[in-house]
Design a protein around this motif. Structure first.
Motif, mmCIF file in Angstrom:
data_model
loop_
_atom_site.group_PDB
_atom_site.id
_atom_site.type_symbol
_atom_site.label_atom_id
_atom_site.label_comp_id
_atom_site.label_asym_id
_atom_site.label_seq_id
_atom_site.Cartn_x
_atom_site.Cartn_y
_atom_site.Cartn_z
ATOM 1 N N ALA A 1 -15.825 31.336 -15.769
ATOM 2 C CA ALA A 1 -14.593 30.382 -16.913
ATOM 3 C C ALA A 1 -15.030 29.019 -16.948
ATOM 4 O O ALA A 1 -14.552 28.063 -18.032
ATOM 5 C CB ALA A 1 -13.461 30.832 -16.239
ATOM 6 N N VAL A 2 -14.970 28.682 -15.785
ATOM 7 C CA VAL A 2 -15.438 27.215 -15.472
ATOM 8 C C VAL A 2 -16.408 26.824 -16.010
ATOM 9 O O VAL A 2 -16.657 25.139 -16.748
ATOM 10 C CB VAL A 2 -15.115 26.174 -14.248
ATOM 11 N N LEU A 3 -17.762 27.421 -15.816
ATOM 12 C CA LEU A 3 -18.987 26.643 -16.497
ATOM 13 C C LEU A 3 -18.809 26.830 -17.809
ATOM 14 O O LEU A 3 -19.442 26.531 -18.542
ATOM 15 C CB LEU A 3 -20.006 27.142 -15.636
ATOM 16 N N ARG A 4 -18.959 28.331 -18.314
ATOM 17 C CA ARG A 4 -19.162 28.295 -19.492
ATOM 18 C C ARG A 4 -17.587 28.191 -20.328
ATOM 19 O O ARG A 4 -18.174 27.452 -22.043
ATOM 20 C CB ARG A 4 -18.976 30.594 -19.884
ATOM 21 N N ARG A 5 -16.326 27.871 -19.983
ATOM 22 C CA ARG A 5 -15.410 27.636 -21.304
ATOM 23 C C ARG A 5 -14.791 26.441 -20.226
ATOM 24 O O ARG A 5 -12.854 26.169 -20.072
ATOM 25 C CB ARG A 5 -14.850 28.491 -21.313
ATOM 26 N N PRO A 6 -15.137 24.764 -20.171
ATOM 27 C CA PRO A 6 -14.309 24.022 -19.734
ATOM 28 C C PRO A 6 -13.491 23.248 -20.837
ATOM 29 O O PRO A 6 -12.862 22.478 -19.661
ATOM 30 C CB PRO A 6 -15.851 23.313 -19.008
ATOM 31 N N ASP A 7 -13.500 23.438 -21.944
ATOM 32 C CA ASP A 7 -12.081 23.172 -22.757
ATOM 33 C C ASP A 7 -11.406 23.785 -22.079
ATOM 34 O O ASP A 7 -10.299 23.629 -22.902
ATOM 35 C CB ASP A 7 -13.268 23.432 -23.783
ATOM 36 N N VAL A 8 -11.227 25.396 -21.741
ATOM 37 C CA VAL A 8 -10.338 26.210 -21.534
ATOM 38 C C VAL A 8 -9.678 26.189 -20.169
ATOM 39 O O VAL A 8 -8.385 25.944 -18.917
ATOM 40 C CB VAL A 8 -9.948 27.498 -22.170
ATOM 41 N N PHE A 9 -11.219 25.792 -18.818
ATOM 42 C CA PHE A 9 -10.383 26.099 -17.497
ATOM 43 C C PHE A 9 -10.353 25.167 -17.336
ATOM 44 O O PHE A 9 -11.615 24.174 -17.483
ATOM 45 C CB PHE A 9 -11.053 27.187 -17.150
ATOM 46 N N HIS A 10 -10.138 24.603 -15.776
ATOM 47 C CA HIS A 10 -9.806 23.126 -16.060
ATOM 48 C C HIS A 10 -9.902 23.157 -13.880
ATOM 49 O O HIS A 10 -10.292 21.942 -13.955
ATOM 50 C CB HIS A 10 -8.347 22.197 -15.861
ATOM 51 N N ALA A 11 -10.018 23.665 -13.921
ATOM 52 C CA ALA A 11 -10.561 24.361 -12.381
ATOM 53 C C ALA A 11 -10.146 25.819 -11.988
ATOM 54 O O ALA A 11 -10.138 26.218 -12.182
ATOM 55 C CB ALA A 11 -9.264 23.190 -11.092
ATOM 56 N N ALA A 12 -11.555 25.999 -10.104
ATOM 57 C CA ALA A 12 -11.452 27.672 -9.917
ATOM 58 C C ALA A 12 -11.695 28.041 -8.750
ATOM 59 O O ALA A 12 -12.775 26.879 -7.692
ATOM 60 C CB ALA A 12 -12.696 28.329 -10.967
ATOM 61 N N VAL A 13 -10.836 28.685 -7.781
ATOM 62 C CA VAL A 13 -11.271 28.940 -6.650
ATOM 63 C C VAL A 13 -12.382 30.381 -6.692
ATOM 64 O O VAL A 13 -11.671 31.386 -7.716
ATOM 65 C CB VAL A 13 -10.503 29.017 -6.270
ATOM 66 N N ALA A 14 -13.868 30.427 -6.937
ATOM 67 C CA ALA A 14 -14.317 31.889 -6.722
ATOM 68 C C ALA A 14 -14.823 32.422 -5.545
ATOM 69 O O ALA A 14 -15.393 31.611 -4.762
ATOM 70 C CB ALA A 14 -15.864 31.443 -7.419
ATOM 71 N N GLY A 15 -14.021 33.867 -5.228
ATOM 72 C CA GLY A 15 -14.090 33.534 -3.658
ATOM 73 C C GLY A 15 -15.590 35.455 -3.951
ATOM 74 O O GLY A 15 -14.930 35.914 -4.960
ATOM 75 N N ALA A 16 -15.905 35.516 -2.926
ATOM 76 C CA ALA A 16 -17.096 36.555 -3.277
ATOM 77 C C ALA A 16 -17.642 36.898 -4.404
ATOM 78 O O ALA A 16 -17.419 38.236 -4.711
ATOM 79 C CB ALA A 16 -16.757 37.778 -2.454
ATOM 80 N N PRO A 17 -18.019 35.756 -5.095
ATOM 81 C CA PRO A 17 -18.436 35.575 -6.826
ATOM 82 C C PRO A 17 -19.467 37.053 -6.968
ATOM 83 O O PRO A 17 -20.650 36.305 -6.091
ATOM 84 C CB PRO A 17 -18.636 35.037 -7.682
ATOM 85 N N VAL A 18 -19.798 37.487 -7.663
ATOM 86 C CA VAL A 18 -21.116 38.563 -7.978
ATOM 87 C C VAL A 18 -21.834 37.484 -8.812
ATOM 88 O O VAL A 18 -21.536 36.894 -9.451
ATOM 89 C CB VAL A 18 -21.233 39.462 -8.259
ATOM 90 N N THR A 19 -22.532 36.854 -8.299
ATOM 91 C CA THR A 19 -23.572 35.283 -9.517
ATOM 92 C C THR A 19 -24.727 36.256 -10.237
ATOM 93 O O THR A 19 -24.998 35.493 -11.596
ATOM 94 C CB THR A 19 -23.883 34.080 -8.248
ATOM 95 N N ASP A 20 -25.223 36.498 -10.138
ATOM 96 C CA ASP A 20 -26.819 37.272 -10.080
ATOM 97 C C ASP A 20 -26.904 39.058 -10.125
ATOM 98 O O ASP A 20 -27.062 39.149 -8.775
ATOM 99 C CB ASP A 20 -27.917 36.978 -9.548
#
Length: 705
Positions: free
Chosen positions: A569-588
């Motif tokens: 959300a914060v990487l692709r749509r920073p126009d909408v989301f202003h901060a994020a906490v990503a716990g144990a994310p699947v990134t690849d």
């Protein structure tokens, strides 16, 4: 001084300790066996029975009364099983009974115990070499099979003799255990099955030799050797799983099917009608039920379901009615429907979730009209379709001997209520000893956006209209799991965040269950775009209805798939989301397992573009601005979503000059069961989000008058 909500939630394992669970009904409907700890803060689970003739509840086994040694001294394979089931309690966390439910077998610290429900004697320990996993009595309660050291063994109770039926025949080979994919993704936690006559067993041989080895290190203790883990990442080899009929005399007959074309063993059904094996090809576009000729091990196809995207595994099927009619499911008219002898017995308006029990010729199953509620239904040829739980809520149940057990969670009650009703109308409630949460969600559940996305909106308990609030999106957002449910406990953490000064919005978008095949399969080939779009659509729809939501201050938090969604959300749509906490994310997604990932994205060799669309790395390198605050949290002992996901994303963000924070959790797995970690993690998230969004604290409106 009253403990904080985060501390109480951590101590009570999300207010689940003390609740009755894992109930079994005897076939005559006269006895209930279940697990429950003694209180809402006691993590040691005990074994209990309820006599439905007298109403007497009896404690059968308390681990503290048994000489089981250190509860934490568990075999490695048992620790892995508990991680797969997300088990957070200790003590007796599982058991198995004979057919008549007169006795049970269970383990404590790798030691085998047997309990007799009829005689009322104290459980006795069975002398073994230890390391016992998954003990299961035969149908008549004369023997107990179990796995130890990768070998399947059988203990005869009367002569007190243990025989090893089949031993590992190579490094990386086990007999009688579920492989990683079966346990993590298919819901199959077992690897052997007794015959109805108790004269042989069907046993899974798992060969992990082809599976790539990863190594889980403990950086906080560098003197410890990394733990090797056979992890079947997308596009790589799975374990080789085969089945063998093994007699008590150690004779062995292989069950034959085209394992190259159907490499996944989904499940086994063995009843008086016969032996059925369900298998699935690597691409999951079919689900095949095979009947096994037990003298020879040969198989013949009974039924096959196909789909050009994937076929869902529905728990509880296949099964047989007494006359041999096959109970199965199929996706028809955008509905998961229940079939008997090939004919639908549920309407297109009812999404079948699970077949729970068959009592004589009556089917008990769970299903949804609206995805926020999961109800119980029965079907029989004599009575047709009957709804048992018409009120909103989340229900589970068992049915045997005319006795119905119902578990119910709803928006008006803390925890789960468990009631039992006999055929004569006599009713009992199995007491729950859960701690009260002390929170009443200020909750609205609505349908938002053009796709009528089920959405929960939670406001601070002290909020008054006209007071603007920063927004916190709190989704899971991915396949297999729902967050928006008609159950109070599902919303407790979100309400606590709301009381810290946020309007919390929870959205179940495309891919989540309960809405039918088309809704679930809308994420095929892209786990990012539709999921993120739905969060944004619902957010804007809710804000249009409630002007107190401040869209200039929007944060998002999540764990696992929710962590992936938060970072996305914060990487692709920073126009909408202003901060994020990503716990144990699947990134690849190339780093996640075969069965889950390839169902949605295909094989990475043939569908590389799907993996690129769904990866966070292109977003990390993209020149989108502004750069929003991002906190990455990961347990370093996680063997499901390994810490490499977060570490590699952090490296990519650093290379792109994007500021971010990383919180590594030493010794923590995917569950974060440690009380102090679970408690403080909530507090740290709140402080990060307040700082990132410019919120000084719960910005309560001034008192009036």
């Amino acid at each position: 001084m009253t403990d904080s909500f985060p501390r109480r939630q951590a101590r009570t394992r999300r207010f689940t300790l003390g609740a009755p669970r894992s109930a079994t009904l005897s076939p005559d409907g006269r006895r209930v066996v279940f697990l429950r700890s003694r209180s809402g803060t006691d993590p040691v689970t005990c074994l209990w029975t309820l006599d439905l003739e007298t109403g007497e509840e009896r404690l059968v086994a308390d681990p503290r009364d048994l000489e089981s040694g250190d509860e934490e001294n568990l075999p490695a394979a048992e620790r892995a099983r508990r991680e797969r089931t997300r088990e957070q309690a200790g003590g007796i966390v599982g058991y198995a009974t004979d057919r008549a439910v007169t006795m049970a077998a269970f383990t404590l610290s790798g030691q085998l115990y047997v309990a007799d429900f009829v005689a009322g004697l104290s459980p006795r320990q069975i002398e073994t070499a230890g390391g016992v996993i998954d003990p299961r009595p035969d149908p008549f309660g004369q023997r107990v099979a179990f796995v130890a050291g990768g070998a399947l063994q059988v203990h005869e109770l009367t002569p007190r003799l243990t025989t090893s039926l089949v031993e590992p025949d190579g490094d990386g080979v086990t007999w009688g255990l579920a492989d990683f994919i079966a346990a993590e993704e298919m819901g199959r936690m077992r690897g052997y099955w007794w015959s109805p006559d108790g004269d042989r067993l069907l046993v899974a041989r798992v060969d992990e030799t082809p599976v790539r080895r990863w190594h889980i290190a403990d950086p906080a203790n560098p003197e410890r050797e990394p733990t090797p883990v056979a992890y079947p990442a997308a596009g790589t080899a799975n374990a080789e799983v085969t089945l063998h009929l093994v007699g008590l005399d150690r004779t062995r007959t292989p069950v034959t099917w085209d394992t190259a074309a159907n490499e996944y063993l989904v499940g086994v059904t063995w009843d008086a009608i016969g032996l059925l094996v369900t298998v699935q090809p690597r691409d999951q576009r079919a689900l095949r039920v095979l009947r096994v000729d037990t003298p020879t091990g040969a198989t013949t196809e009974v039924v096959t379901s196909t789909d050009d995207r994937w076929v869902d595994i529905v728990p509880g099927v296949p099964a047989h009615l007494r006359d041999g009619e096959l109970v199965w499911t199929a996706a028809d008219a955008d509905t998961h429907r229940l079939l008997v002898d090939g004919e639908p017995v549920t309407p297109p308006t009812l999404q079948v979730r699970e077949l729970l029990d068959i009592d004589a010729d009556t089917l008990l199953f769970s299903a949804s009209r609206d995805p926020i509620s999961i109800g119980l239904w029965t079907w029989s040829r004599a009575a047709g379709l009957t709804e048992l739980t018409p009120d909103p809520g989340v229900h589970g149940g068992r049915l045997a001997g005319g006795t119905l057990l119902v578990t119910r969670s709803d928006l008006d009650t803390d925890g789960t209520v468990t009631r039992v009703r006999r055929a004569d109308g006599t009713e009992f409630t199995i007491a729950s000893r859960c701690e009260p949460a002390g929170l009443t969600p200020r909750l609205e559940i609505c349908s938002a956006g053009e796709r009528d996305l089920r959405t929960a909106v939670l406001l601070p308990s002290w909020h008054r209209p006209g007071h603007r609030l920063p927004v916190l999106m709190d989704p899971y957002g991915g396949p297999h799991a729902q967050r928006v449910l008609a159950a109070r406990n599902a919303h407790l953490t979100s309400q606590w965040f709301a009381d810290q000064g946020f309007a919390v919005v929870v959205v179940d978008g495309r891919g989540t269950p309960g809405r039918g095949p088309a809704f679930e399969r809308a994420v095929q080939g892209d786990l990012a775009t539709p999921v993120l779009d739905d969060q944004i659509d619902a957010l804007h729809a809710v804000a249009a209805r409630n002007p107190d939501l401040d869209l200039d201050r929007v944060g998002i938090r999540g764990w696992s798939f929710g962590g992936y969604l938060a970072a996305l959300a914060v990487l692709r749509r920073p126009d909408v989301f202003h901060a994020a906490v990503a716990g144990a994310p699947v990134t690849d997604w190339r780093l996640y397992d075969t069965h889950y990932t390839e169902r949605y994205l295909g094989h990475p060799d043939t569908a590389p573009q799907a993996y690129e669309r769904s990866s966070l790395f292109a977003d990390a390198a993209a020149a989108r601005t502004p750069h929003r605050p991002l906190l990455l949290v990961h347990g370093l002992a996680d063997d499901n979503v390994v810490a490499a996901h977060t570490l590699r994303l952090s490296s990519a963000l650093l290379a792109a000059g994007r500021p971010h924070s990383v919180l590594p959790l030493s010794g923590v797995t995917h569950m974060t069961p440690q009380e102090v970690v679970a408690e403080n993690l909530l507090a740290l998230q709140v402080e990060f989000l307040r700082s990132a969004l410019g919120v000084s604290g719960p910005d309560r409106p001034a008192a009036q008058g």
